[in-house]
Design a protein around this motif. Sequence first.
Motif, PDB file in Angstrom:
ATOM      1  N   PHE A  97      -6.923   0.380  -4.103  1.00 53.71           N
ATOM      2  CA  PHE A  97      -6.209  -0.102  -3.239  1.00 53.71           C
ATOM      3  C   PHE A  97      -6.912  -1.514  -2.584  1.00 53.71           C
ATOM      4  CE2 PHE A  97      -5.210   3.968  -1.612  1.00 53.71           C
ATOM      5  CZ  PHE A  97      -3.388   3.988  -1.391  1.00 53.71           C
ATOM      6  N   ALA A  98      -8.370  -1.302  -3.068  1.00 54.13           N
ATOM      7  CA  ALA A  98      -9.652  -2.400  -3.029  1.00 54.13           C
ATOM      8  C   ALA A  98      -9.782  -3.403  -4.052  1.00 54.13           C
ATOM      9  CB  ALA A  98     -10.613  -2.111  -3.280  1.00 54.13           C
ATOM     10  N   TYR A  99      -9.264  -2.150  -5.191  1.00 53.27           N
ATOM     11  CA  TYR A  99      -8.861  -3.416  -6.983  1.00 53.27           C
ATOM     12  C   TYR A  99      -8.349  -3.031  -7.744  1.00 53.27           C
ATOM     13  CZ  TYR A  99     -13.872  -4.188  -5.240  1.00 53.27           C
ATOM     14  OH  TYR A  99     -14.900  -4.877  -5.176  1.00 53.27           O
ATOM     15  N   GLY A 100      -6.588  -2.029  -7.496  1.00 51.07           N
ATOM     16  CA  GLY A 100      -5.650  -1.875  -7.705  1.00 51.07           C
ATOM     17  C   GLY A 100      -4.985  -2.599  -7.485  1.00 51.07           C
ATOM     18  N   VAL A 101      -4.936  -3.500  -6.284  1.00 45.83           N
ATOM     19  CA  VAL A 101      -3.247  -4.072  -6.108  1.00 45.83           C
ATOM     20  C   VAL A 101      -3.677  -5.197  -7.120  1.00 45.83           C
ATOM     21  CG1 VAL A 101      -2.613  -5.415  -4.591  1.00 45.83           C
ATOM     22  CG2 VAL A 101      -3.345  -3.246  -4.157  1.00 45.83           C
ATOM     23  N   ALA A 102      -5.205  -6.136  -7.446  1.00 44.87           N
ATOM     24  CA  ALA A 102      -4.728  -6.958  -8.177  1.00 44.87           C
ATOM     25  C   ALA A 102      -4.769  -6.513  -9.738  1.00 44.87           C
ATOM     26  CB  ALA A 102      -6.002  -7.209  -7.988  1.00 44.87           C
ATOM     27  N   ALA A 103      -5.072  -5.024  -9.903  1.00 46.82           N
ATOM     28  CA  ALA A 103      -4.762  -5.005 -11.041  1.00 46.82           C
ATOM     29  C   ALA A 103      -2.628  -5.010 -11.806  1.00 46.82           C
ATOM     30  CB  ALA A 103      -6.129  -3.173 -11.627  1.00 46.82           C
ATOM     31  N   TRP A 104      -2.872  -4.167 -10.763  1.00 48.98           N
ATOM     32  CA  TRP A 104      -1.318  -4.188 -11.225  1.00 48.98           C
ATOM     33  C   TRP A 104      -0.793  -5.196 -10.655  1.00 48.98           C
ATOM     34  CZ3 TRP A 104       2.408  -5.202  -7.001  1.00 48.98           C
ATOM     35  CH2 TRP A 104       3.133  -5.176  -6.080  1.00 48.98           C
ATOM     36  N   LEU A 155       1.286  -0.994  -0.189  1.00 45.71           N
ATOM     37  CA  LEU A 155      -0.024   0.255   0.327  1.00 45.71           C
ATOM     38  C   LEU A 155       0.610   1.011   0.044  1.00 45.71           C
ATOM     39  CD1 LEU A 155      -2.800  -1.150   2.505  1.00 45.71           C
ATOM     40  CD2 LEU A 155      -3.432  -1.005  -0.463  1.00 45.71           C
ATOM     41  N   SER A 156       1.444   1.158   0.877  1.00 39.16           N
ATOM     42  CA  SER A 156       2.778   2.392   0.472  1.00 39.16           C
ATOM     43  C   SER A 156       4.016   2.315  -0.622  1.00 39.16           C
ATOM     44  CB  SER A 156       3.077   2.674   2.167  1.00 39.16           C
ATOM     45  OG  SER A 156       2.696   2.401   3.210  1.00 39.16           O
ATOM     46  N   ARG A 157       4.468   1.287  -0.009  1.00 34.82           N
ATOM     47  CA  ARG A 157       5.807   1.431  -1.026  1.00 34.82           C
ATOM     48  C   ARG A 157       5.175   1.429  -2.636  1.00 34.82           C
ATOM     49  NH1 ARG A 157       9.792  -2.465   1.988  1.00 34.82           N
ATOM     50  NH2 ARG A 157       9.544  -1.991   4.002  1.00 34.82           N
ATOM     51  N   LYS A 158       4.138   0.918  -3.154  1.00 35.35           N
ATOM     52  CA  LYS A 158       3.495   1.074  -4.069  1.00 35.35           C
ATOM     53  C   LYS A 158       2.727   1.814  -4.466  1.00 35.35           C
ATOM     54  CE  LYS A 158       6.285  -2.670  -5.420  1.00 35.35           C
ATOM     55  NZ  LYS A 158       7.404  -2.291  -6.165  1.00 35.35           N
ATOM     56  N   ARG A 159       1.906   2.656  -3.893  1.00 32.06           N
ATOM     57  CA  ARG A 159       1.299   3.886  -3.700  1.00 32.06           C
ATOM     58  C   ARG A 159       1.448   4.084  -5.107  1.00 32.06           C
ATOM     59  NH1 ARG A 159       0.222   8.440   1.045  1.00 32.06           N
ATOM     60  NH2 ARG A 159      -2.338   8.791  -0.125  1.00 32.06           N
ATOM     61  N   PRO A 160       2.465   5.297  -4.942  1.00 32.88           N
ATOM     62  CA  PRO A 160       2.724   5.998  -6.694  1.00 32.88           C
ATOM     63  C   PRO A 160       2.290   5.513  -7.462  1.00 32.88           C
ATOM     64  CG  PRO A 160       5.045   6.287  -5.179  1.00 32.88           C
ATOM     65  CD  PRO A 160       3.776   4.741  -4.431  1.00 32.88           C
ATOM     66  N   VAL A 161       2.650   4.158  -7.532  1.00 32.91           N
ATOM     67  CA  VAL A 161       1.648   2.919  -8.419  1.00 32.91           C
ATOM     68  C   VAL A 161       0.337   3.017  -8.954  1.00 32.91           C
ATOM     69  CG1 VAL A 161       2.353   0.796 -10.107  1.00 32.91           C
ATOM     70  CG2 VAL A 161       4.485   2.107  -9.344  1.00 32.91           C
ATOM     71  N   LEU A 162      -0.173   2.360  -7.786  1.00 36.29           N
ATOM     72  CA  LEU A 162      -1.492   2.304  -7.705  1.00 36.29           C
ATOM     73  C   LEU A 162      -2.635   3.392  -7.642  1.00 36.29           C
ATOM     74  CD1 LEU A 162      -1.194   0.003  -3.917  1.00 36.29           C
ATOM     75  CD2 LEU A 162      -1.624  -0.835  -6.748  1.00 36.29           C
ATOM     76  N   THR A 163      -1.374   4.448  -7.300  1.00 35.85           N
ATOM     77  CA  THR A 163      -3.249   6.100  -7.544  1.00 35.85           C
ATOM     78  C   THR A 163      -2.740   6.071  -8.981  1.00 35.85           C
ATOM     79  OG1 THR A 163      -0.750   6.894  -6.437  1.00 35.85           O
ATOM     80  CG2 THR A 163      -2.451   7.088  -5.142  1.00 35.85           C
ATOM     81  N   GLN A 164      -2.219   5.852  -9.995  1.00 33.31           N
ATOM     82  CA  GLN A 164      -2.140   6.352 -11.405  1.00 33.31           C
ATOM     83  C   GLN A 164      -3.821   5.231 -11.746  1.00 33.31           C
ATOM     84  OE1 GLN A 164       0.663   4.483 -13.896  1.00 33.31           O
ATOM     85  NE2 GLN A 164       2.607   4.838 -12.435  1.00 33.31           N
ATOM     86  N   PHE A 165      -4.531   4.667 -11.323  1.00 32.52           N
ATOM     87  CA  PHE A 165      -5.481   3.855 -11.121  1.00 32.52           C
ATOM     88  C   PHE A 165      -6.618   5.333 -11.731  1.00 32.52           C
ATOM     89  CE2 PHE A 165      -3.280  -0.284 -10.704  1.00 32.52           C
ATOM     90  CZ  PHE A 165      -3.660  -0.935 -11.828  1.00 32.52           C
ATOM     91  N   ARG A 166      -6.174   5.459 -10.392  1.00 33.49           N
ATOM     92  CA  ARG A 166      -7.663   7.419  -9.364  1.00 33.49           C
ATOM     93  C   ARG A 166      -7.336   7.941 -10.822  1.00 33.49           C
ATOM     94  NH1 ARG A 166      -6.390  10.526  -4.647  1.00 33.49           N
ATOM     95  NH2 ARG A 166      -8.832  12.122  -5.034  1.00 33.49           N
ATOM     96  N   SER A 167      -6.150   8.157 -11.576  1.00 33.45           N
ATOM     97  CA  SER A 167      -5.363   9.007 -12.891  1.00 33.45           C
ATOM     98  C   SER A 167      -5.754   8.991 -13.883  1.00 33.45           C
ATOM     99  CB  SER A 167      -4.493  10.041 -12.431  1.00 33.45           C
ATOM    100  OG  SER A 167      -3.655   8.393 -13.216  1.00 33.45           O
ATOM    101  N   ARG A 168      -6.192   7.374 -14.649  1.00 34.47           N
ATOM    102  CA  ARG A 168      -6.569   6.964 -15.484  1.00 34.47           C
ATOM    103  C   ARG A 168      -8.370   6.310 -15.800  1.00 34.47           C
ATOM    104  NH1 ARG A 168      -2.529   2.295 -16.289  1.00 34.47           N
ATOM    105  NH2 ARG A 168      -3.291   1.873 -18.101  1.00 34.47           N
ATOM    106  N   LEU A 169      -8.451   6.609 -14.398  1.00 30.80           N
ATOM    107  CA  LEU A 169     -10.206   6.427 -15.055  1.00 30.80           C
ATOM    108  C   LEU A 169     -11.042   7.206 -13.664  1.00 30.80           C
ATOM    109  CD1 LEU A 169     -10.353   2.307 -12.917  1.00 30.80           C
ATOM    110  CD2 LEU A 169     -10.241   2.927 -15.643  1.00 30.80           C
TER     111      LEU A 169
END
Length: 323
Positions: free
Chosen positions: A225-232, A172-186
């Motif tokens: 986080f709930a769905y972005g982790v599995a998608a990543w 959640l924390s260390r991969k947060r910059p990657v995971l937050t890309q889903f917020r900007s793309r959707l």
Amino acid sequence: MTTMTALDTLVPGAPGLTGHRLGTPQQAGALTMVPVTGPAAPGFTPPRTGLKLSRVAGYGRVELANTAESGVAIVPLHIGYIQDRAQNHALCRSAFLAPGQSLMFEDACCVQESQGGYLADADQWFFVLPVELRARALELRGVHGYGKLWDDIAALNARYGLPPRGHLEQILSRKRPVLTQFRSRLELAPGQVGALFFVAGAFAGLEIAPDPGYFAEMWPALVCFAYGVAAWHAEPPPAGTAPLETDGDGGGLDSVRGALESDRAARLAEIAGRLADVPAGPAELHEEDRFLDLRLSTVTAPHLAGQIVTGGGRTLYASLFAR
């Protein structure tokens, strides 16, 4: 848009989502999100601005407070908090909080194998447990034991090539910059109160909120986080973008508009097909809590699990995920 019948299909016997409709699907890598719009149910406390984690009273014991002067709070299922100076925890269940009420959750789970401290409000940010952990967390509701989810977190970390420890912040924390890309793309749609999520083409979850404001505050935690982790983890390798096929008139505006409409229709048809492929069957509803005319129930079935809140003959909140 298409009429929303997903809840009626997924949970036979649950109050439906009359008036809710599916919007145009959006895709970011392995994650597909279908917006859900529908009638709002005002008067509920939004989870980010109105709900606060007020203290950690030892491992596995966290207190939440509804700081709003009016409006009942529906505590989001599997919400968790990250902060610099306190133990990171997540909840195994939802609950109701009246305005001004505080509630101690005795069955919370630590998601970090280290000592905690006191909260600094400015350092708080919340998440929702990754979908890979949610079925197990729901099974552990009511079970005391702060380390009860550590083995599952360690196994998830190992699958992702990370050290096999009960530290969810490795993702959640260390991969947060990657995971937050889903917020900007959707993007949220106007009036959006929910979403269907698919990961790598398979149904992953259905999230419904009482009103657009509530859902907007849940949006980053859900999509990242709930769905972005599995998608990543399921992210396909980079590929070239296929050109949009037109009617062959040189790409005029009418041709492009027609191609876009055809593409949207095809994607909606594909989503309908995916929903039809979701394993169906009897689902058990177990009432967990009441507040006035509101009912909180746990849904368990071989194909999915989660919790829903009903009132006035319809579903007001739902957090359902595939097993």
